[in-house]
Structures are given as structure tokens and as C-alpha cells.
Design a protein around this motif. Structure first.
Motif, PDB file in Angstrom:
ATOM      1  N   LYS A 100      26.139 -38.660  23.296  1.00  0.00           N
ATOM      2  CA  LYS A 100      26.040 -37.513  23.133  1.00  0.00           C
ATOM      3  C   LYS A 100      25.129 -36.971  22.027  1.00  0.00           C
ATOM      4  CE  LYS A 100      29.835 -36.084  26.244  1.00  0.00           C
ATOM      5  NZ  LYS A 100      31.260 -35.552  26.373  1.00  0.00           N
ATOM      6  N   ALA A 101      25.565 -37.506  20.708  1.00  0.00           N
ATOM      7  CA  ALA A 101      25.362 -37.140  19.588  1.00  0.00           C
ATOM      8  C   ALA A 101      23.542 -37.680  19.651  1.00  0.00           C
ATOM      9  CB  ALA A 101      25.868 -37.842  18.393  1.00  0.00           C
ATOM     10  N   ARG A 102      23.394 -38.661  20.033  1.00  0.00           N
ATOM     11  CA  ARG A 102      21.912 -38.954  20.008  1.00  0.00           C
ATOM     12  C   ARG A 102      21.283 -38.263  20.896  1.00  0.00           C
ATOM     13  NH1 ARG A 102      20.681 -44.040  23.572  1.00  0.00           N
ATOM     14  NH2 ARG A 102      21.001 -42.455  25.223  1.00  0.00           N
ATOM     15  N   ASP A 103      21.601 -37.781  22.020  1.00  0.00           N
ATOM     16  CA  ASP A 103      21.083 -37.003  23.116  1.00  0.00           C
ATOM     17  C   ASP A 103      20.869 -35.491  22.468  1.00  0.00           C
ATOM     18  OD1 ASP A 103      20.858 -38.965  24.733  1.00  0.00           O
ATOM     19  OD2 ASP A 103      22.478 -38.420  26.119  1.00  0.00           O
ATOM     20  N   ALA A 104      21.895 -34.997  21.714  1.00  0.00           N
ATOM     21  CA  ALA A 104      21.787 -33.780  21.149  1.00  0.00           C
ATOM     22  C   ALA A 104      20.799 -33.547  20.115  1.00  0.00           C
ATOM     23  CB  ALA A 104      23.308 -33.462  20.544  1.00  0.00           C
ATOM     24  N   GLU A 105      20.661 -34.669  19.347  1.00  0.00           N
ATOM     25  CA  GLU A 105      19.631 -34.667  18.288  1.00  0.00           C
ATOM     26  C   GLU A 105      18.284 -34.682  18.716  1.00  0.00           C
ATOM     27  OE1 GLU A 105      17.883 -34.685  14.621  1.00  0.00           O
ATOM     28  OE2 GLU A 105      20.058 -34.397  15.008  1.00  0.00           O
ATOM     29  N   LEU A 106      17.891 -35.542  19.881  1.00  0.00           N
ATOM     30  CA  LEU A 106      16.648 -35.253  20.563  1.00  0.00           C
ATOM     31  C   LEU A 106      16.356 -34.085  21.123  1.00  0.00           C
ATOM     32  CD1 LEU A 106      17.067 -38.720  22.433  1.00  0.00           C
ATOM     33  CD2 LEU A 106      15.461 -38.348  20.463  1.00  0.00           C
ATOM     34  N   MET A 107      17.339 -33.307  21.620  1.00  0.00           N
ATOM     35  CA  MET A 107      17.248 -32.071  22.255  1.00  0.00           C
ATOM     36  C   MET A 107      16.754 -30.921  21.213  1.00  0.00           C
ATOM     37  SD  MET A 107      17.196 -31.778  25.394  1.00  0.00           S
ATOM     38  CE  MET A 107      16.897 -33.244  26.076  1.00  0.00           C
ATOM     39  N   ARG A 108      17.611 -31.405  19.836  1.00  0.00           N
ATOM     40  CA  ARG A 108      17.143 -30.363  18.860  1.00  0.00           C
ATOM     41  C   ARG A 108      15.817 -30.405  18.192  1.00  0.00           C
ATOM     42  NH1 ARG A 108      22.730 -30.991  17.512  1.00  0.00           N
ATOM     43  NH2 ARG A 108      22.481 -33.033  16.430  1.00  0.00           N
ATOM     44  N   GLU A 109      15.469 -31.638  18.286  1.00  0.00           N
ATOM     45  CA  GLU A 109      14.021 -32.130  17.700  1.00  0.00           C
ATOM     46  C   GLU A 109      12.956 -31.455  18.778  1.00  0.00           C
ATOM     47  OE1 GLU A 109      13.633 -36.221  17.262  1.00  0.00           O
ATOM     48  OE2 GLU A 109      15.103 -36.295  15.584  1.00  0.00           O
ATOM     49  N   LYS A 110      13.423 -31.703  20.103  1.00  0.00           N
ATOM     50  CA  LYS A 110      12.437 -31.059  21.065  1.00  0.00           C
ATOM     51  C   LYS A 110      12.183 -29.723  21.051  1.00  0.00           C
ATOM     52  CE  LYS A 110      11.741 -31.416  26.309  1.00  0.00           C
ATOM     53  NZ  LYS A 110      12.516 -32.025  27.361  1.00  0.00           N
ATOM     54  N   GLN A 111      13.329 -29.053  20.990  1.00  0.00           N
ATOM     55  CA  GLN A 111      13.696 -27.459  20.839  1.00  0.00           C
ATOM     56  C   GLN A 111      12.565 -26.958  19.763  1.00  0.00           C
ATOM     57  OE1 GLN A 111      17.522 -25.898  20.631  1.00  0.00           O
ATOM     58  NE2 GLN A 111      16.704 -23.875  21.238  1.00  0.00           N
ATOM     59  N   LYS A 112      12.770 -27.826  18.559  1.00  0.00           N
ATOM     60  CA  LYS A 112      12.011 -27.336  17.343  1.00  0.00           C
ATOM     61  C   LYS A 112      10.712 -27.414  17.576  1.00  0.00           C
ATOM     62  CE  LYS A 112      11.848 -28.647  12.523  1.00  0.00           C
ATOM     63  NZ  LYS A 112      12.382 -29.436  11.494  1.00  0.00           N
ATOM     64  N   LYS A 113      10.005 -28.640  17.923  1.00  0.00           N
ATOM     65  CA  LYS A 113       8.674 -28.671  18.357  1.00  0.00           C
ATOM     66  C   LYS A 113       8.193 -27.361  19.339  1.00  0.00           C
ATOM     67  CE  LYS A 113       8.257 -33.762  18.132  1.00  0.00           C
ATOM     68  NZ  LYS A 113       7.922 -34.954  18.927  1.00  0.00           N
ATOM     69  N   LYS A 114       9.113 -27.290  20.274  1.00  0.00           N
ATOM     70  CA  LYS A 114       8.838 -26.331  21.040  1.00  0.00           C
ATOM     71  C   LYS A 114       8.767 -24.864  20.554  1.00  0.00           C
ATOM     72  CE  LYS A 114       9.134 -24.729  25.884  1.00  0.00           C
ATOM     73  NZ  LYS A 114      10.070 -25.063  27.237  1.00  0.00           N
ATOM     74  N   GLU A 115       9.536 -24.406  19.742  1.00  0.00           N
ATOM     75  CA  GLU A 115       9.603 -23.283  18.786  1.00  0.00           C
ATOM     76  C   GLU A 115       8.328 -23.284  17.880  1.00  0.00           C
ATOM     77  OE1 GLU A 115      13.346 -23.201  16.983  1.00  0.00           O
ATOM     78  OE2 GLU A 115      14.357 -22.437  18.759  1.00  0.00           O
ATOM     79  N   GLU A 116       8.034 -24.395  17.136  1.00  0.00           N
ATOM     80  CA  GLU A 116       6.843 -24.445  16.282  1.00  0.00           C
ATOM     81  C   GLU A 116       5.601 -24.110  16.996  1.00  0.00           C
ATOM     82  OE1 GLU A 116       7.108 -28.314  14.561  1.00  0.00           O
ATOM     83  OE2 GLU A 116       8.708 -27.591  13.027  1.00  0.00           O
ATOM     84  N   ALA A 117       5.472 -24.741  18.225  1.00  0.00           N
ATOM     85  CA  ALA A 117       4.043 -24.474  19.201  1.00  0.00           C
ATOM     86  C   ALA A 117       4.143 -22.952  19.566  1.00  0.00           C
ATOM     87  CB  ALA A 117       4.200 -25.426  20.179  1.00  0.00           C
ATOM     88  N   ALA A 118       5.318 -22.300  19.931  1.00  0.00           N
ATOM     89  CA  ALA A 118       5.304 -21.046  20.449  1.00  0.00           C
ATOM     90  C   ALA A 118       4.982 -20.207  19.190  1.00  0.00           C
ATOM     91  CB  ALA A 118       6.654 -20.658  20.962  1.00  0.00           C
ATOM     92  N   ALA A 119       5.249 -20.582  17.842  1.00  0.00           N
ATOM     93  CA  ALA A 119       4.933 -19.651  16.853  1.00  0.00           C
ATOM     94  C   ALA A 119       3.465 -19.979  16.320  1.00  0.00           C
ATOM     95  CB  ALA A 119       5.756 -20.141  15.495  1.00  0.00           C
ATOM     96  N   ALA A 120       2.751 -20.965  16.758  1.00  0.00           N
ATOM     97  CA  ALA A 120       1.593 -21.438  16.344  1.00  0.00           C
ATOM     98  C   ALA A 120       0.550 -20.648  17.666  1.00  0.00           C
ATOM     99  CB  ALA A 120       1.238 -22.817  16.304  1.00  0.00           C
ATOM    100  N   GLY A 121       1.290 -19.977  18.678  1.00  0.00           N
ATOM    101  CA  GLY A 121       0.623 -19.553  19.922  1.00  0.00           C
ATOM    102  C   GLY A 121      -0.055 -20.404  20.870  1.00  0.00           C
ATOM    103  N   THR A 122       0.230 -21.752  20.515  1.00  0.00           N
ATOM    104  CA  THR A 122      -0.327 -22.513  21.678  1.00  0.00           C
ATOM    105  C   THR A 122       0.786 -23.681  22.299  1.00  0.00           C
ATOM    106  OG1 THR A 122      -0.055 -24.351  20.027  1.00  0.00           O
ATOM    107  CG2 THR A 122      -2.422 -23.082  20.217  1.00  0.00           C
ATOM    108  N   SER A 123       1.630 -22.440  23.099  1.00  0.00           N
ATOM    109  CA  SER A 123       2.872 -23.294  23.747  1.00  0.00           C
ATOM    110  C   SER A 123       2.231 -23.859  25.145  1.00  0.00           C
ATOM    111  CB  SER A 123       3.701 -22.164  24.270  1.00  0.00           C
ATOM    112  OG  SER A 123       3.012 -20.991  25.022  1.00  0.00           O
TER     113      SER A 123
END
Length: 60
Positions: free
Chosen positions: A36-59
Motif C-alpha cells: 500500500k505504501a509503495r502504491d501510494a507513493e507511485l500515485m503521488r508521483e503520478k499526480q504530481k507529474k500530471k499537475e506539473e503538466a497541467a500547470a505548463a499547459g500541456t496536459s
């Protein structure tokens, strides 16, 4: 019908073989909490990447 129950026996044998081969395929050997901890960390990283892409305007 000349085959009798040969088809049914072959089907049962194959199902048993598939069930036996699928047992114990877990290679990570992690506990539920560790997984669960491993999967949660992977999801946090994935969400962070998606937020960064949305902030850059290239979602994607």
C-alpha cells in the motif's frame, strides 16, 4: 458419441494445471502495508507529474 468423457477430463486437467501454475507468482514478497505504501507513493508521483503538466499547459 465415441469420445466418452475424455474431453471433460482433459478440460479438468488443464484447469488444474493453470491453477497450479498461477499459485505463488508474487515475486515482490511485500506485506500488505508495504505494498500500500509503495502504491501510494507511485500515485503521488503520478499526480504530481500530471499537475506539473497541467500547470505548463500541456496536459495529455
Amino acid at each position: 458419441m465415441t469420445r466418452g468423457n475424455q474431453r471433460d477430463l482433459a478440460r479438468q486437467k488443464n484447469q488444474k494445471k493453470l491453477a497450479d501454475s498461477s499459485k505463488g507468482k508474487r515475486t515482490d514478497n511485500l506485506t500488505v502495508e508495504q505494498r500500500k505504501a509503495r502504491d501510494a507513493e507511485l500515485m503521488r508521483e503520478k499526480q504530481k507529474k500530471k499537475e506539473e503538466a497541467a500547470a505548463a499547459g500541456t496536459s495529455k
